[in-house]
Design a protein around this motif. Structure first.
Motif, PDB file in Angstrom:
ATOM      1  N   MET A   1     -11.004 -38.340 -55.361  1.00 34.07           N
ATOM      2  CA  MET A   1     -11.467 -38.571 -56.712  1.00 34.07           C
ATOM      3  C   MET A   1     -10.286 -39.097 -57.520  1.00 34.07           C
ATOM      4  SD  MET A   1     -13.445 -35.964 -59.251  1.00 34.07           S
ATOM      5  CE  MET A   1     -14.585 -35.656 -57.937  1.00 34.07           C
ATOM      6  N   MET A   2     -10.550 -40.106 -58.337  1.00 33.00           N
ATOM      7  CA  MET A   2      -9.482 -40.723 -59.091  1.00 33.00           C
ATOM      8  C   MET A   2      -9.612 -40.370 -60.568  1.00 33.00           C
ATOM      9  SD  MET A   2      -8.798 -44.752 -59.035  1.00 33.00           S
ATOM     10  CE  MET A   2      -7.271 -45.250 -58.373  1.00 33.00           C
ATOM     11  N   PHE A   3      -8.525 -39.916 -61.157  1.00 32.85           N
ATOM     12  CA  PHE A   3      -8.496 -39.599 -62.575  1.00 32.85           C
ATOM     13  C   PHE A   3      -7.497 -40.520 -63.240  1.00 32.85           C
ATOM     14  CE2 PHE A   3     -10.006 -35.708 -60.656  1.00 32.85           C
ATOM     15  CZ  PHE A   3     -11.055 -35.374 -61.479  1.00 32.85           C
ATOM     16  N   SER A   4      -7.900 -41.163 -64.313  1.00 28.97           N
ATOM     17  CA  SER A   4      -7.018 -42.092 -65.012  1.00 28.97           C
ATOM     18  C   SER A   4      -6.200 -41.365 -66.066  1.00 28.97           C
ATOM     19  CB  SER A   4      -7.861 -43.182 -65.684  1.00 28.97           C
ATOM     20  OG  SER A   4      -7.045 -44.019 -66.458  1.00 28.97           O
ATOM     21  N   SER A   5      -4.934 -41.757 -66.194  1.00 25.86           N
ATOM     22  CA  SER A   5      -4.086 -41.157 -67.217  1.00 25.86           C
ATOM     23  C   SER A   5      -3.860 -42.106 -68.385  1.00 25.86           C
ATOM     24  CB  SER A   5      -2.745 -40.743 -66.608  1.00 25.86           C
ATOM     25  OG  SER A   5      -2.085 -41.881 -66.104  1.00 25.86           O
ATOM     26  N   SER A   6      -4.443 -43.300 -68.327  1.00 27.12           N
ATOM     27  CA  SER A   6      -4.279 -44.267 -69.404  1.00 27.12           C
ATOM     28  C   SER A   6      -5.020 -43.797 -70.651  1.00 27.12           C
ATOM     29  CB  SER A   6      -4.828 -45.628 -68.971  1.00 27.12           C
ATOM     30  OG  SER A   6      -4.813 -46.529 -70.048  1.00 27.12           O
ATOM     31  N   THR A   7      -4.410 -44.021 -71.812  1.00 27.84           N
ATOM     32  CA  THR A   7      -5.030 -43.570 -73.051  1.00 27.84           C
ATOM     33  C   THR A   7      -6.145 -44.499 -73.508  1.00 27.84           C
ATOM     34  OG1 THR A   7      -3.342 -44.721 -74.325  1.00 27.84           O
ATOM     35  CG2 THR A   7      -2.951 -42.391 -73.844  1.00 27.84           C
ATOM     36  N   ASN A   8      -6.255 -45.698 -72.941  1.00 29.35           N
ATOM     37  CA  ASN A   8      -7.277 -46.648 -73.370  1.00 29.35           C
ATOM     38  C   ASN A   8      -8.508 -46.651 -72.492  1.00 29.35           C
ATOM     39  OD1 ASN A   8      -5.725 -47.514 -75.542  1.00 29.35           O
ATOM     40  ND2 ASN A   8      -4.642 -48.998 -74.282  1.00 29.35           N
ATOM     41  N   ASN A   9      -8.532 -45.855 -71.460  1.00 30.48           N
ATOM     42  CA  ASN A   9      -9.674 -45.802 -70.557  1.00 30.48           C
ATOM     43  C   ASN A   9     -10.456 -44.518 -70.773  1.00 30.48           C
ATOM     44  OD1 ASN A   9      -9.052 -48.213 -69.214  1.00 30.48           O
ATOM     45  ND2 ASN A   9      -7.634 -47.156 -67.854  1.00 30.48           N
ATOM     46  N   PRO A  10     -11.774 -44.568 -70.534  1.00 33.24           N
ATOM     47  CA  PRO A  10     -12.542 -43.320 -70.586  1.00 33.24           C
ATOM     48  C   PRO A  10     -12.033 -42.369 -69.521  1.00 33.24           C
ATOM     49  CG  PRO A  10     -13.922 -45.157 -69.848  1.00 33.24           C
ATOM     50  CD  PRO A  10     -12.579 -45.708 -70.151  1.00 33.24           C
ATOM     51  N   LYS A  11     -12.206 -41.066 -69.760  1.00 29.62           N
ATOM     52  CA  LYS A  11     -11.721 -40.090 -68.789  1.00 29.62           C
ATOM     53  C   LYS A  11     -12.526 -38.809 -68.839  1.00 29.62           C
ATOM     54  CE  LYS A  11      -8.119 -38.945 -72.001  1.00 29.62           C
ATOM     55  NZ  LYS A  11      -6.833 -39.505 -72.317  1.00 29.62           N
ATOM     56  N   PHE A  12     -12.520 -38.118 -67.707  1.00 27.92           N
ATOM     57  CA  PHE A  12     -13.085 -36.782 -67.605  1.00 27.92           C
ATOM     58  C   PHE A  12     -11.929 -35.801 -67.704  1.00 27.92           C
ATOM     59  CE2 PHE A  12     -16.246 -39.322 -65.325  1.00 27.92           C
ATOM     60  CZ  PHE A  12     -17.438 -38.792 -65.776  1.00 27.92           C
ATOM     61  N   GLU A  13     -12.078 -34.793 -68.546  1.00 33.11           N
ATOM     62  CA  GLU A  13     -11.079 -33.736 -68.669  1.00 33.11           C
ATOM     63  C   GLU A  13     -11.722 -32.422 -68.237  1.00 33.11           C
ATOM     64  OE1 GLU A  13      -8.523 -35.536 -72.414  1.00 33.11           O
ATOM     65  OE2 GLU A  13      -9.743 -33.745 -72.735  1.00 33.11           O
ATOM     66  N   ILE A  14     -11.095 -31.745 -67.293  1.00 34.78           N
ATOM     67  CA  ILE A  14     -11.575 -30.446 -66.815  1.00 34.78           C
ATOM     68  C   ILE A  14     -10.811 -29.357 -67.544  1.00 34.78           C
ATOM     69  CG2 ILE A  14     -11.750 -28.892 -64.831  1.00 34.78           C
ATOM     70  CD1 ILE A  14     -11.971 -31.380 -63.053  1.00 34.78           C
ATOM     71  N   ASN A  30     -11.078 -44.195 -76.902  1.00 33.05           N
ATOM     72  CA  ASN A  30     -10.503 -43.852 -78.212  1.00 33.05           C
ATOM     73  C   ASN A  30     -10.390 -42.345 -78.419  1.00 33.05           C
ATOM     74  OD1 ASN A  30     -13.134 -43.062 -78.683  1.00 33.05           O
ATOM     75  ND2 ASN A  30     -13.490 -44.460 -80.381  1.00 33.05           N
ATOM     76  N   GLY A  31     -10.728 -41.550 -77.398  1.00 33.03           N
ATOM     77  CA  GLY A  31     -10.629 -40.096 -77.477  1.00 33.03           C
ATOM     78  C   GLY A  31     -11.882 -39.393 -77.963  1.00 33.03           C
ATOM     79  N   GLU A  32     -12.891 -40.157 -78.357  1.00 33.77           N
ATOM     80  CA  GLU A  32     -14.136 -39.547 -78.839  1.00 33.77           C
ATOM     81  C   GLU A  32     -14.897 -38.905 -77.686  1.00 33.77           C
ATOM     82  OE1 GLU A  32     -18.309 -40.873 -81.006  1.00 33.77           O
ATOM     83  OE2 GLU A  32     -16.608 -42.233 -81.044  1.00 33.77           O
ATOM     84  N   VAL A  33     -15.407 -37.696 -77.910  1.00 30.74           N
ATOM     85  CA  VAL A  33     -16.181 -36.992 -76.888  1.00 30.74           C
ATOM     86  C   VAL A  33     -17.543 -37.665 -76.743  1.00 30.74           C
ATOM     87  CG1 VAL A  33     -17.283 -34.809 -76.249  1.00 30.74           C
ATOM     88  CG2 VAL A  33     -14.993 -34.808 -77.284  1.00 30.74           C
ATOM     89  N   ILE A  34     -17.851 -38.038 -75.522  1.00 36.67           N
ATOM     90  CA  ILE A  34     -19.140 -38.662 -75.203  1.00 36.67           C
ATOM     91  C   ILE A  34     -20.115 -37.613 -74.686  1.00 36.67           C
ATOM     92  CG2 ILE A  34     -20.308 -40.324 -73.712  1.00 36.67           C
ATOM     93  CD1 ILE A  34     -17.695 -41.915 -73.657  1.00 36.67           C
ATOM     94  N   ALA A  35     -19.614 -36.710 -73.843  1.00 35.00           N
ATOM     95  CA  ALA A  35     -20.481 -35.692 -73.239  1.00 35.00           C
ATOM     96  C   ALA A  35     -19.662 -34.462 -72.874  1.00 35.00           C
ATOM     97  CB  ALA A  35     -21.152 -36.243 -71.983  1.00 35.00           C
ATOM     98  N   THR A  36     -20.322 -33.300 -72.927  1.00 32.53           N
ATOM     99  CA  THR A  36     -19.737 -32.037 -72.495  1.00 32.53           C
ATOM    100  C   THR A  36     -20.675 -31.430 -71.468  1.00 32.53           C
ATOM    101  OG1 THR A  36     -18.742 -31.709 -74.671  1.00 32.53           O
ATOM    102  CG2 THR A  36     -18.910 -29.782 -73.267  1.00 32.53           C
ATOM    103  N   SER A  37     -20.132 -30.933 -70.394  1.00 34.21           N
ATOM    104  CA  SER A  37     -20.953 -30.423 -69.291  1.00 34.21           C
ATOM    105  C   SER A  37     -21.395 -28.989 -69.508  1.00 34.21           C
ATOM    106  CB  SER A  37     -20.147 -30.485 -67.982  1.00 34.21           C
ATOM    107  OG  SER A  37     -19.168 -29.460 -67.943  1.00 34.21           O
ATOM    108  N   GLN A  38     -22.193 -28.538 -68.583  1.00 30.52           N
ATOM    109  CA  GLN A  38     -22.528 -27.124 -68.458  1.00 30.52           C
ATOM    110  C   GLN A  38     -21.301 -26.390 -67.939  1.00 30.52           C
ATOM    111  OE1 GLN A  38     -25.527 -27.849 -65.402  1.00 30.52           O
ATOM    112  NE2 GLN A  38     -24.290 -26.720 -63.928  1.00 30.52           N
ATOM    113  N   MET A  39     -21.362 -25.087 -67.837  1.00 28.97           N
ATOM    114  CA  MET A  39     -20.281 -24.286 -67.275  1.00 28.97           C
ATOM    115  C   MET A  39     -20.473 -24.170 -65.765  1.00 28.97           C
ATOM    116  SD  MET A  39     -18.245 -23.370 -69.628  1.00 28.97           S
ATOM    117  CE  MET A  39     -18.129 -23.144 -71.387  1.00 28.97           C
ATOM    118  N   TYR A  40     -19.365 -24.201 -65.041  1.00 29.41           N
ATOM    119  CA  TYR A  40     -19.368 -24.084 -63.585  1.00 29.41           C
ATOM    120  C   TYR A  40     -18.508 -22.893 -63.177  1.00 29.41           C
ATOM    121  CZ  TYR A  40     -21.122 -28.894 -63.646  1.00 29.41           C
ATOM    122  OH  TYR A  40     -21.868 -30.032 -63.879  1.00 29.41           O
TER     123      TYR A  40
END
Length: 66
Positions: A1-14, A30-40
């Motif tokens: 699984m690939m996680f991007s560290s660039s500030t200009n790309n969308p990203k998933f934060e765990i 831009n840092g705006e939250v698009i979606a938040t998951s359920q709890m795992y």
């Protein structure tokens, strides 16, 4: 699984909640939250949830219930 560290790309934060459950947040470039998951219960299941979003979002239909 690939996680991007660039500030200009969308990203998933765990993150881990105060009750020791894992969840992810999808953020736009831009840092705006698009979606938040359920709890795992495990980090691995949280990562599987991210993969499911990645696999299904591109082919999901839009159903307007308004």
């Amino acid at each position: 699984m690939m996680f991007s560290s660039s500030t200009n790309n969308p990203k998933f934060e765990i993150s881990k909640s105060s009750n020791d459950k894992y969840y992810f947040v999808l953020k736009a470039g831009n840092g705006e939250v698009i979606a938040t998951s359920q709890m795992y219960s495990t980090k691995e299941s949280c990562k599987k949830g991210i993969q499911s979003v990645k696999d299904n979002a591109a082919i999901a239909e839009i159903k307007d219930l308004a």
